[in-house]
Design a protein around this motif. Structure first.
Motif, PDB file in Angstrom:
ATOM      1  N   THR A   1     -10.246 -18.742 -27.480  1.00 16.76           N
ATOM      2  CA  THR A   1     -10.126 -17.280 -27.538  1.00 16.76           C
ATOM      3  C   THR A   1      -8.958 -16.851 -26.681  1.00 16.76           C
ATOM      4  O   THR A   1      -9.026 -16.852 -25.453  1.00 16.76           O
ATOM      5  CB  THR A   1     -11.423 -16.632 -27.028  1.00 16.76           C
ATOM      6  OG1 THR A   1     -11.660 -17.082 -25.706  1.00 16.76           O
ATOM      7  CG2 THR A   1     -12.605 -17.014 -27.923  1.00 16.76           C
ATOM      8  N   THR A   2      -7.880 -16.560 -27.326  1.00 16.01           N
ATOM      9  CA  THR A   2      -6.689 -16.097 -26.625  1.00 16.01           C
ATOM     10  C   THR A   2      -6.817 -14.609 -26.362  1.00 16.01           C
ATOM     11  O   THR A   2      -6.939 -13.816 -27.300  1.00 16.01           O
ATOM     12  CB  THR A   2      -5.435 -16.370 -27.463  1.00 16.01           C
ATOM     13  OG1 THR A   2      -5.390 -17.763 -27.754  1.00 16.01           O
ATOM     14  CG2 THR A   2      -4.193 -15.960 -26.694  1.00 16.01           C
ATOM     15  N   PRO A   3      -6.857 -14.201 -25.119  1.00 10.89           N
ATOM     16  CA  PRO A   3      -7.056 -12.780 -24.833  1.00 10.89           C
ATOM     17  C   PRO A   3      -5.857 -11.959 -25.290  1.00 10.89           C
ATOM     18  O   PRO A   3      -4.707 -12.359 -25.143  1.00 10.89           O
ATOM     19  CB  PRO A   3      -7.196 -12.754 -23.305  1.00 10.89           C
ATOM     20  CG  PRO A   3      -6.512 -13.992 -22.825  1.00 10.89           C
ATOM     21  CD  PRO A   3      -6.687 -15.006 -23.905  1.00 10.89           C
ATOM     22  N   ASN A   4      -6.160 -10.825 -25.875  1.00 15.38           N
ATOM     23  CA  ASN A   4      -5.120  -9.900 -26.304  1.00 15.38           C
ATOM     24  C   ASN A   4      -4.717  -9.076 -25.083  1.00 15.38           C
ATOM     25  O   ASN A   4      -5.322  -8.047 -24.798  1.00 15.38           O
ATOM     26  CB  ASN A   4      -5.639  -9.019 -27.428  1.00 15.38           C
ATOM     27  CG  ASN A   4      -4.545  -8.154 -28.031  1.00 15.38           C
ATOM     28  OD1 ASN A   4      -3.392  -8.200 -27.594  1.00 15.38           O
ATOM     29  ND2 ASN A   4      -4.901  -7.366 -29.013  1.00 15.38           N
ATOM     30  N   PHE A   5      -3.729  -9.561 -24.360  1.00 16.64           N
ATOM     31  CA  PHE A   5      -3.364  -8.959 -23.079  1.00 16.64           C
ATOM     32  C   PHE A   5      -2.911  -7.524 -23.263  1.00 16.64           C
ATOM     33  O   PHE A   5      -3.375  -6.610 -22.564  1.00 16.64           O
ATOM     34  CB  PHE A   5      -2.277  -9.805 -22.424  1.00 16.64           C
ATOM     35  CG  PHE A   5      -1.852  -9.306 -21.069  1.00 16.64           C
ATOM     36  CD1 PHE A   5      -2.703  -9.419 -19.981  1.00 16.64           C
ATOM     37  CD2 PHE A   5      -0.610  -8.721 -20.879  1.00 16.64           C
ATOM     38  CE1 PHE A   5      -2.334  -8.962 -18.734  1.00 16.64           C
ATOM     39  CE2 PHE A   5      -0.230  -8.266 -19.640  1.00 16.64           C
ATOM     40  CZ  PHE A   5      -1.085  -8.384 -18.570  1.00 16.64           C
ATOM     41  N   LEU A   6      -2.030  -7.300 -24.232  1.00 13.29           N
ATOM     42  CA  LEU A   6      -1.520  -5.950 -24.454  1.00 13.29           C
ATOM     43  C   LEU A   6      -2.631  -5.013 -24.903  1.00 13.29           C
ATOM     44  O   LEU A   6      -2.713  -3.866 -24.459  1.00 13.29           O
ATOM     45  CB  LEU A   6      -0.393  -5.984 -25.482  1.00 13.29           C
ATOM     46  CG  LEU A   6       0.269  -4.634 -25.820  1.00 13.29           C
ATOM     47  CD1 LEU A   6       0.875  -4.009 -24.585  1.00 13.29           C
ATOM     48  CD2 LEU A   6       1.323  -4.811 -26.909  1.00 13.29           C
ATOM     49  N   GLY A   7      -3.502  -5.499 -25.775  1.00 15.08           N
ATOM     50  CA  GLY A   7      -4.602  -4.662 -26.237  1.00 15.08           C
ATOM     51  C   GLY A   7      -5.553  -4.277 -25.121  1.00 15.08           C
ATOM     52  O   GLY A   7      -6.057  -3.153 -25.081  1.00 15.08           O
ATOM     53  N   GLU A   8      -5.798  -5.205 -24.189  1.00 16.59           N
ATOM     54  CA  GLU A   8      -6.679  -4.897 -23.067  1.00 16.59           C
ATOM     55  C   GLU A   8      -6.054  -3.862 -22.135  1.00 16.59           C
ATOM     56  O   GLU A   8      -6.740  -2.974 -21.621  1.00 16.59           O
ATOM     57  CB  GLU A   8      -7.014  -6.175 -22.301  1.00 16.59           C
ATOM     58  CG  GLU A   8      -7.910  -7.129 -23.064  1.00 16.59           C
ATOM     59  CD  GLU A   8      -8.279  -8.352 -22.250  1.00 16.59           C
ATOM     60  OE1 GLU A   8      -7.833  -8.433 -21.083  1.00 16.59           O
ATOM     61  OE2 GLU A   8      -9.008  -9.208 -22.767  1.00 16.59           O
ATOM     62  N   ILE A   9      -4.745  -3.972 -21.901  1.00 19.16           N
ATOM     63  CA  ILE A   9      -4.067  -2.981 -21.061  1.00 19.16           C
ATOM     64  C   ILE A   9      -4.151  -1.598 -21.693  1.00 19.16           C
ATOM     65  O   ILE A   9      -4.427  -0.598 -21.015  1.00 19.16           O
ATOM     66  CB  ILE A   9      -2.607  -3.394 -20.817  1.00 19.16           C
ATOM     67  CG1 ILE A   9      -2.536  -4.657 -19.962  1.00 19.16           C
ATOM     68  CG2 ILE A   9      -1.838  -2.265 -20.141  1.00 19.16           C
ATOM     69  CD1 ILE A   9      -1.130  -5.132 -19.701  1.00 19.16           C
ATOM     70  N   ILE A  10      -3.920  -1.533 -23.010  1.00 18.58           N
ATOM     71  CA  ILE A  10      -3.999  -0.243 -23.703  1.00 18.58           C
ATOM     72  C   ILE A  10      -5.411   0.331 -23.611  1.00 18.58           C
ATOM     73  O   ILE A  10      -5.603   1.528 -23.358  1.00 18.58           O
ATOM     74  CB  ILE A  10      -3.559  -0.404 -25.167  1.00 18.58           C
ATOM     75  CG1 ILE A  10      -2.073  -0.780 -25.240  1.00 18.58           C
ATOM     76  CG2 ILE A  10      -3.815   0.878 -25.949  1.00 18.58           C
ATOM     77  CD1 ILE A  10      -1.575  -1.059 -26.633  1.00 18.58           C
ATOM     78  N   GLN A  11      -6.426  -0.539 -23.789  1.00 13.64           N
ATOM     79  CA  GLN A  11      -7.808  -0.075 -23.710  1.00 13.64           C
ATOM     80  C   GLN A  11      -8.137   0.437 -22.310  1.00 13.64           C
ATOM     81  O   GLN A  11      -8.767   1.493 -22.147  1.00 13.64           O
ATOM     82  CB  GLN A  11      -8.751  -1.207 -24.098  1.00 13.64           C
ATOM     83  CG  GLN A  11     -10.218  -0.814 -24.127  1.00 13.64           C
ATOM     84  CD  GLN A  11     -11.121  -1.960 -24.518  1.00 13.64           C
ATOM     85  OE1 GLN A  11     -10.668  -3.094 -24.650  1.00 13.64           O
ATOM     86  NE2 GLN A  11     -12.398  -1.675 -24.712  1.00 13.64           N
TER      87      GLN A  11
END
Length: 291
Positions: free
Chosen positions: A19-29
């Protein structure tokens, strides 16, 4: 009985799921969640937003009436002081709001909420800064839009759609730079008393040392030099030019500084440089605090 075992046939396929974390998506969230928290606070206590709108509208009404009978040519080519003043009120409102950007962060520090955020499993602690920046810039653009409408109602006129977009860009660049400085101070100063003191000391001197209330030609020579070094003047003069000229271009001269003419595009570059310098200058402080 000896059994020959074919290990290749017995080998079962092993499926490894990473499971590769969606780094950009987490920052946006995270940024959206923290920004929503700030807007909920504003919804519960809207007095700061209301005061930030009422005060500049009162400036437009009172100063416009005060200089209604001013001699012709005192404020440049226009005889409508409300039209002259609108640019200064728009810029100063955005500046004052952005200068207060560090206060919510400072109160979070003092009440312990910031420490909770720092120990939370955030993808990036810079989402705290991003949320504050988005909140302040959104509030500045909203206040600017209301002031533009109020100035049009009071007789200052209304720029065209491209001019309104240019005003939004100017307000955005100025608010971005001032917000960065205010957030840097919020992480550097020991408490909100010191931050409020800095705001009080900085607010009015920068207003009177700009072209918000009077043109450069009306000032003494030493104040002209200070006004042409003030970033507020590079936001005020392009907006004022939009109010006074329906046809404009990036090469049009909007201000005559002591070193030469400043074009519309040159003023935008100064504001962009101011915002970039402010953002870069606070990086060491933010990294030390958010580490």
């Amino acid at each position: 009985m000896k059994t020959d075992m074919n290990w290749q046939q017995l080998a079962l396929p092993i499926v490894v799921t990473e499971t590769t974390p969606n780094f950009l998506g987490e920052i946006i969230q995270e940024t959206l969640a923290l920004t929503r928290r700030l807007f909920i606070q504003l919804q519960r206590r809207p007095s700061s937003l209301v005061a930030g709108i009422i005060q500049p509208v009162m400036w437009l009404v009172l100063f416009g009436a005060l200089f209604q009978n001013a001699p012709k040519g005192l404020f440049g080519t226009t005889t409508n002081y409300s039209q002259f003043l609108a640019a200064g009120v728009i810029v100063f409102t955005a500046f004052a709001g952005a200068l207060n950007a560090g206060l919510p962060v400072m109160f979070d520090r003092e009440f312990g909420f910031l420490n909770r955020l720092l120990v939370a499993p955030l993808a990036s602690r810079f989402s705290i800064v991003f949320a504050s920046t988005i909140f302040i810039i959104s509030q500045s653009l909203l206040q600017a839009a209301i002031i533009v409408g109020a100035a049009a109602f009071l007789g200052a006129g209304l720029p065209n759609a491209v001019g309104l977009s240019a005003i939004a860009l100017i307000v955005f660049l100025l608010a971005l730079g001032v917000t960065a400085i205010s957030l840097g101070l919020a992480f550097a100063l020991p408490g909100h008393i010191e931050l409020i003191a800095v705001i009080f000391v900085t607010n009015l001197p920068l207003l009177f040392a700009s072209t918000a209330l009077a043109p450069l030609s009306f000032m003494p020579s030493w104040l002209q030099v200070i006004a042409t070094l003030n970033p507020l003047s590079y936001a005020i003069e392009p907006i004022r030019y939009l109010y006074l000229h329906s046809n404009w271009g990036l090469n049009d001269v909007v201000m005559q500084a002591f070193w030469g003419d400043v074009s519309f595009g040159g003023a935008l570059l100064v504001l962009l440089g101011f915002a970039m310098v402010a953002l870069i200058s606070i990086q060491p402080q933010l990294r030390r605090t958010l580490a």
